[in-house]
Design an enzyme around this catalytic site. Structure first.
Site, short mmCIF file in Angstrom:
data_model
loop_
_atom_site.label_atom_id
_atom_site.label_comp_id
_atom_site.label_asym_id
_atom_site.label_seq_id
_atom_site.Cartn_x
_atom_site.Cartn_y
_atom_site.Cartn_z
N ARG A 27 0.83 -1.21 0.00
CA ARG A 27 0.00 0.00 0.00
C ARG A 27 0.86 1.25 0.00
O ARG A 27 0.36 2.35 -0.22
CB ARG A 27 -0.94 0.01 1.21
CG ARG A 27 -1.92 -1.16 1.26
CD ARG A 27 -2.67 -1.20 2.58
NE ARG A 27 -3.39 0.04 2.81
CZ ARG A 27 -4.57 0.30 2.25
NH1 ARG A 27 -5.12 -0.60 1.46
NH2 ARG A 27 -5.18 1.43 2.47
N TRP A 72 2.40 6.51 5.41
CA TRP A 72 2.80 7.21 4.18
C TRP A 72 2.61 8.67 4.52
O TRP A 72 1.49 9.15 4.67
CB TRP A 72 1.89 6.78 3.02
CG TRP A 72 2.36 7.21 1.67
CD1 TRP A 72 3.26 6.57 0.86
CD2 TRP A 72 1.97 8.40 0.96
NE1 TRP A 72 3.43 7.27 -0.31
CE2 TRP A 72 2.66 8.40 -0.28
CE3 TRP A 72 1.12 9.45 1.23
CZ2 TRP A 72 2.52 9.39 -1.23
CZ3 TRP A 72 0.96 10.44 0.29
CH2 TRP A 72 1.67 10.41 -0.92
N GLY A 99 -5.50 8.18 6.93
CA GLY A 99 -6.37 9.22 6.37
C GLY A 99 -5.78 10.59 6.67
O GLY A 99 -4.62 10.70 7.07
N GLU A 469 -1.43 4.84 -20.93
CA GLU A 469 -1.17 3.84 -19.88
C GLU A 469 0.24 3.27 -20.03
O GLU A 469 0.97 3.10 -19.05
CB GLU A 469 -2.20 2.72 -19.95
CG GLU A 469 -1.88 1.47 -19.14
CD GLU A 469 -1.58 1.74 -17.67
OE1 GLU A 469 -1.90 2.81 -17.15
OE2 GLU A 469 -0.95 0.85 -17.04
N LYS A 473 3.04 3.42 -17.09
CA LYS A 473 3.70 2.21 -16.56
C LYS A 473 5.20 2.40 -16.47
O LYS A 473 5.83 2.09 -15.49
CB LYS A 473 3.38 1.03 -17.50
CG LYS A 473 3.15 -0.30 -16.87
CD LYS A 473 2.38 -0.29 -15.58
CE LYS A 473 1.13 0.47 -15.65
NZ LYS A 473 0.56 1.03 -14.45
N GLU A 476 6.30 5.06 -13.82
CA GLU A 476 6.18 4.63 -12.42
C GLU A 476 7.36 3.81 -11.94
O GLU A 476 7.77 3.89 -10.80
CB GLU A 476 4.92 3.76 -12.26
CG GLU A 476 3.63 4.51 -12.26
CD GLU A 476 2.49 3.58 -11.89
OE1 GLU A 476 2.10 2.76 -12.72
OE2 GLU A 476 2.01 3.68 -10.75
N LYS A 587 -0.10 1.82 -3.44
CA LYS A 587 -0.96 0.95 -4.25
C LYS A 587 -2.38 1.47 -4.29
O LYS A 587 -3.06 1.37 -5.28
CB LYS A 587 -0.95 -0.47 -3.68
CG LYS A 587 -1.78 -1.46 -4.50
CD LYS A 587 -1.21 -1.61 -5.90
CE LYS A 587 -2.04 -2.56 -6.75
NZ LYS A 587 -1.58 -2.53 -8.16
C1 AGP Z 1 -1.33 2.34 -11.43
O1 AGP Z 1 -0.12 1.75 -11.92
C2 AGP Z 1 -1.08 3.30 -10.34
N1 AGP Z 1 -0.49 2.64 -9.24
C3 AGP Z 1 -2.26 4.18 -10.01
O2 AGP Z 1 -2.39 5.06 -11.10
C4 AGP Z 1 -3.63 3.49 -9.79
O3 AGP Z 1 -4.08 2.95 -11.00
C5 AGP Z 1 -4.64 4.55 -9.35
O4 AGP Z 1 -4.19 5.09 -8.13
C6 AGP Z 1 -6.05 4.00 -9.19
O5 AGP Z 1 -6.06 2.98 -8.23
P1 AGP Z 1 -7.34 2.01 -8.17
O6 AGP Z 1 -7.36 1.23 -9.44
O7 AGP Z 1 -7.10 1.15 -6.96
O8 AGP Z 1 -8.57 2.89 -8.03
#
Ligand code: AGP
Length: 592
Positions: A27, A72, A99, A469, A473, A476, A587
């Site tokens: 996460r 985080w 949060g 996309e 990828k 990231e 995540k």
């Molecule tokens: C995807 O590689 C990223 N980690 C991020 O953009 C992710 O797709 C986005 O935060 C949405 O997350 P979700 O699919 O859990 O809603």
């Protein structure tokens, strides 16, 4: 974004909690802490950086109760002092939060005026002091916590461990929280997701926002936060397939999850026509059809809207979860919003669904994690069934979402069977795709481009979202500047960026825009670009290299994104980056 874990049972609490936090680390976090209770005293261990082995922190054999947290950082730097959990002034309880307290400053000033001292820069410490303030009048910790929680603004999930009894309280709002109970009722778990305790039990209690759970005297009780009333709850069994998180011999989760796509696109579309029928009818009679998501899920939302327009002839519009302001008054009765999300806990997407629901529109969703908030808000619930996606960079969830959208679009125009057959064909072609030869070709391409800093990806028509996309990828995992563009944009400005040797990836499918894509390649090639073709059309001029993808017709977005996933992976490995947990990323973005 942060992970929460709590345990009361008959096993070594430090061990169970450390393992639980390690299962939550995908996460995203930058520090962590564990608080365990022994002989009516709470002992805390906090650290910056990765969670080590339990031996590293072993301090308290015979502790059977505790909580843990992966942080985080939002408010306050990455320091041991700011790591959770945080003690109350009298050390009688500790609190951890997932949060953001949006009214943190206002509460902090009020509490300072009432004489409270603050030792950290975190918003979470405000929650601790607020509970202490309530305890001045109410001697009962659960009630004090409930009243304090009602003063918070924002999406906050908190967990509290009390010192002088085996007693854990947790309250959920916005960030995920689920409870687990062992079959013999001797062990109780609280966590941000099922994965973290699934190796202990498959019996869970799902919670809604503004619900409070208390584990005391080895008993779990559930309460409404609004009024404190105790409520009934159901213990549900979780499907076994949902909980396997093992690399299965691969070096990283990312490559495992990339290769799994040969099967997961079929799992995600393993629905019958009847199971889709209600949503199909709703789409046909909808006033407006929207798709919504963020990040990779946002690009999947775009691709699904493309399929709904192109195949189902529905005027579907793709929205970004985080840019919904101007739609707030437009979405309402008769509309349908299709939410795309791997985690089902993305704060931006949930917020978009909250006003969608309030305005009377219907919600459909395709989500990968069981029991998520997004699923529970939906009128039409679908699962990607891809198994846990542990790598922060989403791969199999994206192609699962896209293949499901393709099936849905075809179901609207009575081409369900044909679509299922096409998906099966693509799945079969992918079963022969991940060869050593392909990997070697990509590794040698990576070797040629690894020192570059700026890269462009051009796509058009059904491959436009693939360009976005694919670029995300690689961004990231490699931290390099990969930018996806509509090929049609090239001559309107983007081509100014192309210099001698600039790597430009062009996605070329055997479709109606093939010639436009080849022209785009010629234009950038004429200006010295290092052009790489991706697609099912290898016999093209103007390319220095070409990564071939299987023939897939309208499903080409699925096969064309995979070379980008592999380029991302192998370039990230060469650069020595943390593949499954890239820097700064989480995540599940459970805060706005
Ligand atoms: C995807 O590689 C990223 N980690 C991020 O953009 C992710 O797709 C986005 O935060 C949405 O997350 P979700 O699919 O859990 O809603």
């Amino acid at each position: 974004m942060c992970g929460i874990f709590g345990y009361i049972g008959d096993k070594d609490a430090e061990k169970v909690i450390t393992e639980g936090l390690k299962r939550l680390e995908y996460r995203g976090y930058d520090s962590w802490g564990i608080a365990v209770k022994k002989d009516d005293k709470i002992h805390i261990h906090k650290k910056i950086g990765e969670i080590g082995d339990v031996e590293e922190i072993k301090q308290l054999p015979g502790a059977f109760v505790g909580i843990g947290h992966t942080r985080w950082a939002t408010h306050g730097g990455v320091t041991k002092n700011n790591a959770h959990p945080h003690f109350s002034t009298d050390m009688s309880f500790v609190v951890a939060q997932n949060g953001i307290v949006e009214n943190f400053q206002e509460l902090k000033s009020m509490l300072e005026e009432k004489g409270f001292k603050f030792e950290t820069q975190t918003d979470t410490e405000v929650i601790v002091r607020l509970i202490e303030l309530k305890l001045r009048d109410i001697k009962e910790l659960r009630e004090a916590a409930r009243l304090a929680f009602l003063d918070l603004k924002g999406r906050n999930t908190i967990i509290i461990l009390e010192q002088n009894t085996d007693h854990i309280i947790a309250i959920r709002n916005g960030s995920p929280l689920v409870a687990g109970i062992s079959a013999d009722r001797k062990e109780y778990f609280l966590a941000s997701d099922i994965l973290s305790f699934a190796h202990h039990t498959d019996q869970v209690v799902f919670m809604n926002d503004y619900q409070m759970v208390e584990i005391k005297d080895r008993k779990l009780s559930l309460f409404e936060v609004e009024n404190g009333n105790e409520i009934e709850y159901k213990i549900q069994k979780v499907e076994p397939g949902e909980v396997n998180i093992d690399k299965e011999g691969h070096e990283h989760f990312m490559i495992k999850e990339i290769i799994e796509q040969q099967y997961t696109i079929k799992e995600a579309t393993n629905y019958t026509k009847d199971e889709l029928a209600e949503l199909v009818e709703a789409l046909k009679s909808a006033k407006n059809v929207y798709t919504v998501g963020a990040g990779t899920a946002g690009y999947a939302a775009g691709q699904i809207a493309y399929y709904l327009r192109k195949i189902a002839k529905l005027n579907a519009v793709e929205l970004k979860s985080y840019e919904m302001e101007s739609y707030k008054d437009l979405i309402g009765e008769g509309d349908i919003m299709i939410a795309i999300s791997q985690s089902g806990e993305t704060a931006d997407t949930i917020e978009a669904l909250e006003f969608t629901k309030k305005n009377g529109a219907k919600i459909a969703s395709i989500v990968n994690m069981m029991g998520s908030t997004t699923t529970r808000m939906s009128d039409y619930k679908f699962y990607s069934r891809s198994g846990p996606e542990i790598c922060v960079a989403s791969t199999k969830a994206f192609t699962a979402q896209v293949s499901w959208g393709y099936l849905l679009a075809n179901a609207v125009v009575d081409k369900f069977e044909e679509a299922k057959a096409n998906i099966a064909k693509v799945s079969e072609s992918l079963q022969n795709y991940f060869t050593e030869e392909l990997f070697e070709q990509i590794k040698s391409l990576v070797d040629r481009i690894k020192d570059q800093e700026h890269f462009f990806v051009l796509g058009r028509g059904m491959n436009y979202y693939v360009s976005l996309e694919g670029a995300l990828k690689v961004k990231e995992i490699t931290y390099k500047h990969f930018e996806g563009f509509a090929a049609g944009e090239l001559k309107h400005g983007v081509i100014a960026l192309v210099d001698k040797g600039t790597p430009v990836f062009c996605i070329v499918s055997d479709d109606e825009v093939k010639n436009d894509m080849v022209s785009a390649a010629a234009e950038v090639n004429a200006r010295g670009a290092f052009t790489v073709g991706i697609g099912d059309n290898p016999k093209q001029a103007f390319f220095e290299d070409f990564i071939e993808a299987p023939q897939a017709g309208d499903l080409s977005p699925i096969t064309n994104v995979i070379p980008f996933q592999l380029i991302s992976y192998f370039l990230g490995v060469v650069l020595g980056n943390n593949i499954d947990k890239p820097r700064n990323l989480a995540k599940s973005v459970t805060v706005k």
